[in-house]
Enzyme design. Structure first.
Site, PDB file in Angstrom:
ATOM      1  N   ASP A 405     -13.326  14.755 -33.429  1.00  0.00           N
ATOM      2  CA  ASP A 405     -13.901  15.853 -32.661  1.00  0.00           C
ATOM      3  C   ASP A 405     -14.961  16.601 -33.462  1.00  0.00           C
ATOM      4  O   ASP A 405     -14.859  16.741 -34.684  1.00  0.00           O
ATOM      5  CB  ASP A 405     -12.776  16.824 -32.273  1.00  0.00           C
ATOM      6  CG  ASP A 405     -13.267  17.983 -31.436  1.00  0.00           C
ATOM      7  OD1 ASP A 405     -13.747  17.729 -30.312  1.00  0.00           O
ATOM      8  OD2 ASP A 405     -13.180  19.134 -31.897  1.00  0.00           O
ATOM      9  N   GLU A 458     -17.361  11.929 -31.801  1.00  0.00           N
ATOM     10  CA  GLU A 458     -17.989  12.798 -30.805  1.00  0.00           C
ATOM     11  C   GLU A 458     -19.120  13.522 -31.540  1.00  0.00           C
ATOM     12  O   GLU A 458     -18.901  14.521 -32.218  1.00  0.00           O
ATOM     13  CB  GLU A 458     -16.992  13.812 -30.235  1.00  0.00           C
ATOM     14  CG  GLU A 458     -17.602  14.646 -29.117  1.00  0.00           C
ATOM     15  CD  GLU A 458     -17.196  16.106 -29.127  1.00  0.00           C
ATOM     16  OE1 GLU A 458     -17.472  16.795 -28.140  1.00  0.00           O
ATOM     17  OE2 GLU A 458     -16.616  16.564 -30.131  1.00  0.00           O
TER      18      GLU A 458
END
Length: 727
Positions: A405, A458
């Site tokens: 993330d 990401e």
């Protein structure tokens, strides 16, 4: 300060030099610190000799006496408190076993989760075996650390820990069982009390209000996924990958809305996994499962990186969930959050009163968007902590992939900061060299030890070579989310069809860079929350047109190069945006429109997996060719996908207007018959069933710079997959 005072005030940093058996001349003196005890005796294990009374020292809770103890002998303490008497093996006779916690702990990342935290150990000698828990916690700047828990009444005086040269504090406690609750009582360098801390390497944690860590034995669970672990040894780049992204707490919520409960890991193993398999997805991706205190963070503010959240059950229950997925042929990816952590008192922030885990300067150590702390990516202990955690999930939980993330927030020192709010690197630039180095190391370790797992970034910027090997100058990720495709394509499809001709570049631009990285196409949770509306809610037009736009877009996505990811609820055509406090609106499946949309996603998954041309060369330019990307006037887009052996071709043609186009001519490469493999306008998907030919024979009429062409009847707001199989 006298030793009695240090112990009484829980300020003793070196109890191993005082407590337990200490050699004094030719004798061994046993010293025990037992707050509240009225009488203490020491009995040699296996000896028939009468227990020896320990003498109270200086009217304190410190007791000692000479005990004729041989080097290979152990002893129990017989402790009287008021009317109660109990026996206990003295923890402070196992000092060498405690020190073993830190032997070579910093030599390789995985040693951290194998040696730190609460580790079950068996101490063997000629007298038998002792089952114990060995504790080790990193608090290099603390002046004292005590182990507290139900086993000592949460009394910080009872079990002072020993400080080691590496900054770890250690202690062995015999007789503790799985499930015992514990925390660390830490005093800062000035001797001030800090909030009781959960174990940074704790494997199981309680929920609010205690947030206590629990002792957990990893070796008890018996895995049954050998077939899957062998089957996943394949080329992921040439394999189909359609991912179902799930927030476990809101996929389904049984009960009334005001009292709806969570499904447990084991319930999800039955319901969710069977649903994912029936829908044809290849992988589940779970929003973070590492323990986190605040439901509203969805897991992206983690505190217990080594503990699967106990909201849904025990670590064994989570292993059962993964095991069940694997037995069903479903891979499991988890979202992993190494970028930041919250300030909750029981967590990592100012862990020992100093900035152990986070950068000290807030211009590096504080995240303004998320009001959270940023890990110090340059500190050795923190780097090991994070890399060890990545390996831990792949090792102990058989996880198939880590979606990392907020990578962009790690890469750039000025991420979401104004001028003057960040510190440049040594070269005056904005790249965080320490974070870049950490990510490369993490990926190298993952692929070295778990070559058949994968990492997915990401990453929302144009940082180069995110999914290229470290030896080639890349970050080393296996895949990268294609945020540019997501943004541009959603911007295009949200426009009224009458105006799409002016935004045609939004839907074609992604092919300029489609093969710069190994991309995953994400329609994730971030696109259906915070006022962005649901996926179908982004579509223009009346009810039918919204559904048709969504079906057309979904098939375009499955035809476009790149692996696929869809957030839960997309496949239902849910009109409300995602709410983490409620379950999905499963009642919508009573209506034909929503059943049709769900059936389309099921069919897309099955078709994508069945046709090699749609996935074998997802990340290679030879797997794609434009047919016509210039037809902005009609908002029609067409391209062809190739199988690795070039024997199969799939033509994708999308009509992004509500105007049907009969006798639409499409250039093709080969003479022969072409078959419609998928039509999003089909009645089974709640389409209009506009009449089309299911089989078309190629003419010798050149078109679109191709030697042949076919005449296609193109439905409104629809995508067709048309296949050609070479004999």
């Amino acid at each position: 300060m006298q030793i009695e005072q240090q112990l009484a005030w829980a300020k003793c940093p070196h109890p191993f030099s005082i407590l337990g058996p200490q050699q004094q001349g030719k004798n061994k003196v046993v010293t025990a610190w037992l707050p509240g005890a009225t009488e203490v005796k020491a009995a040699i294990v296996g000896s028939r000799k009468k227990p020896i009374s320990l003498v109270r020292q200086n009217d304190s809770d410190l007791f000692s006496a000479a005990v004729p103890l041989k080097d290979d002998e152990r002893y129990t303490l017989h402790v009287t408190r008021g009317n109660d008497t109990y026996k206990v093996l003295d923890p402070y006779q196992f000092t060498q076993d405690a020190y073993h916690a830190v032997h070579f702990i910093d030599h390789q990342p995985a040693n951290l989760y194998r040696q730190a935290g609460a580790q079950p150990i068996t101490i063997s000698d000629g007298k038998g075996e002792v089952h114990a828990i060995r504790f080790a916690v990193y608090a290099p700047n603390a002046s004292a650390v005590s182990l507290i828990g139900d086993f000592n009444g949460w009394d910080g005086r009872s079990h002072p820990m020993q400080k080691t040269e590496l900054g770890y504090w250690v202690l062995v406690i015999p007789g503790l069982q799985q499930g015992e609750r514990y925390k660390y009582q830490i005093k800062d360098s000035a001797g001030n009390d800090l909030p009781h801390k959960a174990d940074p390497v704790g494997f199981h944690a309680e929920q609010y209000p205690s947030h206590a860590s629990r002792v957990y034995y990893h070796d008890n669970y018996q895995w049954n996924d050998n077939d899957w672990m062998e089957a996943r040894k394949k080329d992921k780049y040439r394999s189909a990958m359609c991912i179902y992204e799930v927030h476990l707490g809101s996929w389904k919520r049984p009960g009334e809305e005001s009292s709806a409960r969570y499904l447990s890991y084991r319930e999800l193993a039955d319901d969710l996994i069977s649903y994912v398999k029936e829908m044809g997805y290849t992988h589940l991706e779970l929003l973070p499962v590492s323990e986190f205190p605040f439901d509203g963070s969805w897991g992206y503010q983690p505190v217990g990186l080594f503990a699967p959240t106990s909201r849904f059950g025990t670590p064994d229950d989570f292993k059962y969930f993964v095991d069940t997925a694997h037995q069903a042929g479903i891979g499991v990816i988890i979202d992993w959050v190494p970028a930041h952590f919250p300030e909750d008192g029981h967590g990592l922030a100012r862990f020992d009163g100093s900035h152990v885990y986070e950068y000290e300067d807030p211009r590096r150590g504080w995240h303004p968007d998320w009001n959270s702390c940023i890990y110090d990516f340059g500190k050795g202990a923190v780097r090991q902590f994070l890399v060890a955690n990545a390996l831990y999930w792949l090792d102990k939980f058989h996880i198939d992939g880590l979606r990392v993330d907020a990578v962009a927030s790690m890469l750039y020192l000025d991420y979401s900061r104004n001028d003057g709010e960040w510190i440049p690197n040594v070269d005056g630039g904005n790249e965080n060299y320490e974070a870049i180095s950490l990510l490369r190391w993490m990926n190298e370790e993952v692929y070295k030890h778990f070559p058949h797992a994968m990492t997915i970034a990401e990453e929302s910027t144009s940082f180069p070579k995110v999914s290229r090997p470290v030896f080639d100058g890349g970050l080393g990720f296996g895949f990268k989310w294609n945020m540019g495709w997501m943004h541009d394509s959603l911007h295009f499809i949200s426009k009224d069809p009458a105006y799409r001709r002016y935004h045609h570049g939004d839907i074609t631009f992604s092919m300029v860079y489609a093969f710069d990285e190994n991309f995953v196409l994400p329609i994730s949770h971030d696109e259906v929350v915070h006022g962005k509306g649901s996926l179908i809610g982004k579509m223009p037009g009346d009810e039918w047109q919204q559904a048709a736009n969504m079906r057309c877009y979904a098939a375009f996505m499955y035809g476009h190069p790149g692996k696929k990811l869809n957030f839960m609820g997309n496949e239902l055509g849910q009109s409300c945006e995602w709410n983490h406090d409620t379950g999905l609106d499963w009642g919508l499946l009573e209506f034909d429109k929503h059943k049709g949309i769900q059936h389309l996603y099921r069919t897309l998954n099955q078709t994508y997996r069945a046709l090699p041309a749609l996935h074998e060369l997802d990340n290679q330019p030879e797997g794609f060719a434009w047919v016509d990307h210039e037809n902005a006037g009609q908002s029609v887009l067409s391209f062809v996908r190739f199988s690795a052996d070039r024997k199969q071709k799939v033509y994708i043609i999308s009509n992004f207007t509500p105007v049907p186009r009969p006798q639409f001519r499409l250039g093709v490469q080969d003479a022969g018959d072409y078959k419609v493999a998928l039509n999003t306008d089909s009645q089974v998907f709640w389409g209009s069933e506009y009449p089309i030919n299911s089989v078309m024979h190629a003419d010798d009429q050149p078109w679109n710079h191709q030697p042949h062409s076919i005449e296609v009847s193109l439905p409104p707001l629809a995508t067709l997959f048309i296949t050609f199989e070479q004999e």
